[in-house]
Write a protein that holds these residues in place. Structure first.
Motif, PDB file in Angstrom:
ATOM      1  N   UNK A   2       0.804  -1.054  -0.005  1.00 58.20           N
ATOM      2  CA  UNK A   2       0.178   0.013   0.082  1.00 58.20           C
ATOM      3  C   UNK A   2       0.896   1.268  -0.044  1.00 58.20           C
ATOM      4  N   UNK A   3       0.707   2.299  -0.708  1.00 59.67           N
ATOM      5  CA  UNK A   3       1.419   3.318  -1.091  1.00 59.67           C
ATOM      6  C   UNK A   3       0.591   4.631  -1.539  1.00 59.67           C
ATOM      7  N   UNK A   4       1.246   5.625  -1.047  1.00 56.79           N
ATOM      8  CA  UNK A   4       0.452   7.019  -1.603  1.00 56.79           C
ATOM      9  C   UNK A   4       0.444   7.021  -3.181  1.00 56.79           C
ATOM     10  N   UNK A   5      -0.858   7.642  -3.588  1.00 60.50           N
ATOM     11  CA  UNK A   5      -0.946   7.889  -4.884  1.00 60.50           C
ATOM     12  C   UNK A   5       0.071   8.620  -5.694  1.00 60.50           C
ATOM     13  N   UNK A   6       0.584   8.388  -6.776  1.00 57.31           N
ATOM     14  CA  UNK A   6       1.588   9.123  -7.563  1.00 57.31           C
ATOM     15  C   UNK A   6       0.753   9.251  -9.044  1.00 57.31           C
ATOM     16  N   UNK A   7       0.575  10.397  -9.229  1.00 61.13           N
ATOM     17  CA  UNK A   7      -0.404  10.915 -10.539  1.00 61.13           C
ATOM     18  C   UNK A   7       0.434  10.361 -11.753  1.00 61.13           C
ATOM     19  N   UNK A   8       1.662  10.543 -11.957  1.00 57.67           N
ATOM     20  CA  UNK A   8       2.422  10.359 -13.037  1.00 57.67           C
ATOM     21  C   UNK A   8       2.575   8.699 -13.113  1.00 57.67           C
ATOM     22  N   UNK A  10       0.082   6.500 -11.845  1.00 57.23           N
ATOM     23  CA  UNK A  10      -1.276   5.914 -11.232  1.00 57.23           C
ATOM     24  C   UNK A  10      -2.275   6.487 -12.084  1.00 57.23           C
ATOM     25  N   UNK A  11      -2.524   7.833 -12.430  1.00 57.64           N
ATOM     26  CA  UNK A  11      -3.744   8.439 -13.004  1.00 57.64           C
ATOM     27  C   UNK A  11      -4.378   7.729 -13.814  1.00 57.64           C
ATOM     28  N   UNK A  12      -3.817   7.218 -15.057  1.00 60.20           N
ATOM     29  CA  UNK A  12      -4.143   6.617 -16.046  1.00 60.20           C
ATOM     30  C   UNK A  12      -5.044   5.362 -15.555  1.00 60.20           C
ATOM     31  N   UNK A  13      -4.290   4.491 -14.912  1.00 69.83           N
ATOM     32  CA  UNK A  13      -5.160   3.099 -14.328  1.00 69.83           C
ATOM     33  C   UNK A  13      -6.220   3.576 -13.389  1.00 69.83           C
ATOM     34  N   UNK A  14      -5.997   4.504 -12.667  1.00 69.39           N
ATOM     35  CA  UNK A  14      -7.334   4.757 -11.668  1.00 69.39           C
ATOM     36  C   UNK A  14      -8.426   5.359 -12.430  1.00 69.39           C
ATOM     37  N   UNK A  15      -8.242   6.130 -13.480  1.00 69.96           N
ATOM     38  CA  UNK A  15      -9.337   6.700 -14.295  1.00 69.96           C
ATOM     39  C   UNK A  15     -10.112   5.615 -15.034  1.00 69.96           C
ATOM     40  N   UNK A  16      -9.190   4.504 -15.581  1.00 72.32           N
ATOM     41  CA  UNK A  16      -9.487   3.235 -16.427  1.00 72.32           C
ATOM     42  C   UNK A  16     -10.448   2.403 -15.445  1.00 72.32           C
ATOM     43  N   UNK A  17     -10.058   2.210 -14.150  1.00 70.95           N
ATOM     44  CA  UNK A  17     -10.911   1.255 -12.990  1.00 70.95           C
ATOM     45  C   UNK A  17     -12.023   2.114 -12.691  1.00 70.95           C
ATOM     46  N   UNK A  18     -12.246   3.233 -12.732  1.00 70.88           N
ATOM     47  CA  UNK A  18     -13.416   4.033 -12.244  1.00 70.88           C
ATOM     48  C   UNK A  18     -14.407   3.944 -13.439  1.00 70.88           C
ATOM     49  N   UNK A  19     -13.955   4.170 -14.579  1.00 67.50           N
ATOM     50  CA  UNK A  19     -14.602   4.184 -15.723  1.00 67.50           C
ATOM     51  C   UNK A  19     -15.267   2.798 -15.981  1.00 67.50           C
ATOM     52  N   UNK A  20     -14.577   1.663 -15.833  1.00 66.59           N
ATOM     53  CA  UNK A  20     -15.045   0.038 -15.956  1.00 66.59           C
ATOM     54  C   UNK A  20     -15.559  -0.766 -14.953  1.00 66.59           C
ATOM     55  N   UNK A  21     -15.221   0.047 -13.749  1.00 69.02           N
ATOM     56  CA  UNK A  21     -15.695  -0.735 -12.601  1.00 69.02           C
ATOM     57  C   UNK A  21     -16.697  -0.022 -11.554  1.00 69.02           C
ATOM     58  N   UNK A  22     -16.493   1.319 -11.479  1.00 68.98           N
ATOM     59  CA  UNK A  22     -17.376   2.115 -10.511  1.00 68.98           C
ATOM     60  C   UNK A  22     -18.715   2.622 -11.381  1.00 68.98           C
ATOM     61  N   UNK A  52      -2.887   0.183  -3.904  1.00 69.47           N
ATOM     62  CA  UNK A  52      -2.347  -1.310  -3.757  1.00 69.47           C
ATOM     63  C   UNK A  52      -1.657  -1.455  -5.343  1.00 69.47           C
ATOM     64  N   UNK A  53      -0.303  -1.922  -4.955  1.00 69.96           N
ATOM     65  CA  UNK A  53       0.370  -2.181  -6.002  1.00 69.96           C
ATOM     66  C   UNK A  53       1.375  -3.317  -5.756  1.00 69.96           C
ATOM     67  N   UNK A  54       1.907  -3.966  -6.797  1.00 72.57           N
ATOM     68  CA  UNK A  54       2.639  -5.228  -6.464  1.00 72.57           C
ATOM     69  C   UNK A  54       4.056  -4.854  -6.315  1.00 72.57           C
ATOM     70  N   UNK A  55       4.536  -3.690  -6.659  1.00 69.53           N
ATOM     71  CA  UNK A  55       5.785  -3.090  -6.314  1.00 69.53           C
ATOM     72  C   UNK A  55       5.548  -1.619  -6.178  1.00 69.53           C
ATOM     73  N   UNK A  56       6.927  -1.321  -5.701  1.00 70.22           N
ATOM     74  CA  UNK A  56       6.693   0.502  -5.660  1.00 70.22           C
ATOM     75  C   UNK A  56       6.294   1.233  -6.897  1.00 70.22           C
ATOM     76  N   UNK A  57       6.702   0.906  -8.129  1.00 70.89           N
ATOM     77  CA  UNK A  57       6.417   1.582  -9.252  1.00 70.89           C
ATOM     78  C   UNK A  57       5.738   0.889 -10.325  1.00 70.89           C
ATOM     79  N   UNK A  58       4.861  -0.352  -9.828  1.00 76.19           N
ATOM     80  CA  UNK A  58       3.996  -0.930 -10.799  1.00 76.19           C
ATOM     81  C   UNK A  58       2.595  -0.338 -10.772  1.00 76.19           C
ATOM     82  N   UNK A  59       1.667  -0.701 -11.613  1.00 79.29           N
ATOM     83  CA  UNK A  59       0.373   0.006 -11.739  1.00 79.29           C
ATOM     84  C   UNK A  59      -0.516  -0.441 -10.647  1.00 79.29           C
ATOM     85  N   UNK A  60      -1.275   0.369 -10.205  1.00 81.21           N
ATOM     86  CA  UNK A  60      -2.306   0.125  -9.160  1.00 81.21           C
ATOM     87  C   UNK A  60      -3.283  -1.231  -9.374  1.00 81.21           C
ATOM     88  N   UNK A  61      -3.236  -2.193  -8.526  1.00 76.22           N
ATOM     89  CA  UNK A  61      -4.479  -3.305  -8.832  1.00 76.22           C
ATOM     90  C   UNK A  61      -5.699  -2.947  -7.882  1.00 76.22           C
TER      91      UNK A  61
END
Length: 155
Positions: A2-8, A10-22, A52-61
């Motif tokens: 678990x880490x803080x959001x980094x826009x650079x 994470x943003x694209x994947x979070x927007x995609x998750x919101x569009x497809x899941x929420x 939540x991500x699998x590593x420090x720099x990986x895309x959010x899950x």
């Protein structure tokens, strides 16, 4: 992790998750609502977002976004990628959010869950959230949970 959001990162994947899941669960927002999508980065800046991500720099899950409003921790959005569900990410994100709220002296956590999202409603109930009312105009439930004084999350 678990880490803080980094826009650079994470943003694209979070927007995609919101569009497809929420958004498909929402009665008030449409998947192609351009204004809602455009406002998401501003919404993320208003509060705190953990990913939540699998590593420090990986895309959010998975992610959770929340804001502190006085003595209320308002849980705004939470999504887990379908391929990463049933791995406790939601539970861990909520625990981190509640710990943040406790550190800010919040007395209660508050959230809304769409009527059609029975799995989320069940998870929140298992985590101690109580349904306080149904809002027919939004087709969602309001849930509250008292927050105890600061303690570390069990994750």
């Amino acid at each position: 992790m678990i880490r803080l959001y980094e826009p650079r990162i994470d943003e694209a994947e979070l927007v995609r998750l919101i569009r497809t899941e929420l958004i498909p669960l929402s009665h008030t927002v449409h998947q192609h609502d351009a204004q809602t999508i455009r406002e998401l980065p501003k919404r993320f800046r208003r509060g705190v977002t953990y990913v939540a991500s699998l590593s420090k720099k990986s895309a959010p899950v998975a992610f959770i976004h929340f804001e502190v409003m006085g003595e209320v921790l308002y849980l705004d959005m939470m999504v887990t990628h379908p391929e990463h569900r049933n791995r406790q990410w939601g539970r861990k994100l909520i625990a981190h959010s509640e710990a943040y709220g406790q550190a800010q002296q919040c007395k209660v956590a508050r959230l809304f869950v769409d009527q059609v999202n029975a799995k989320a409603h069940h998870l929140y109930n298992k985590l101690g959230y109580n349904t306080v009312r149904y809002l027919p105009e939004l087709r969602c439930y309001e849930l509250l949970k008292p927050l105890t004084p600061l303690s570390l999350p069990n994750v």
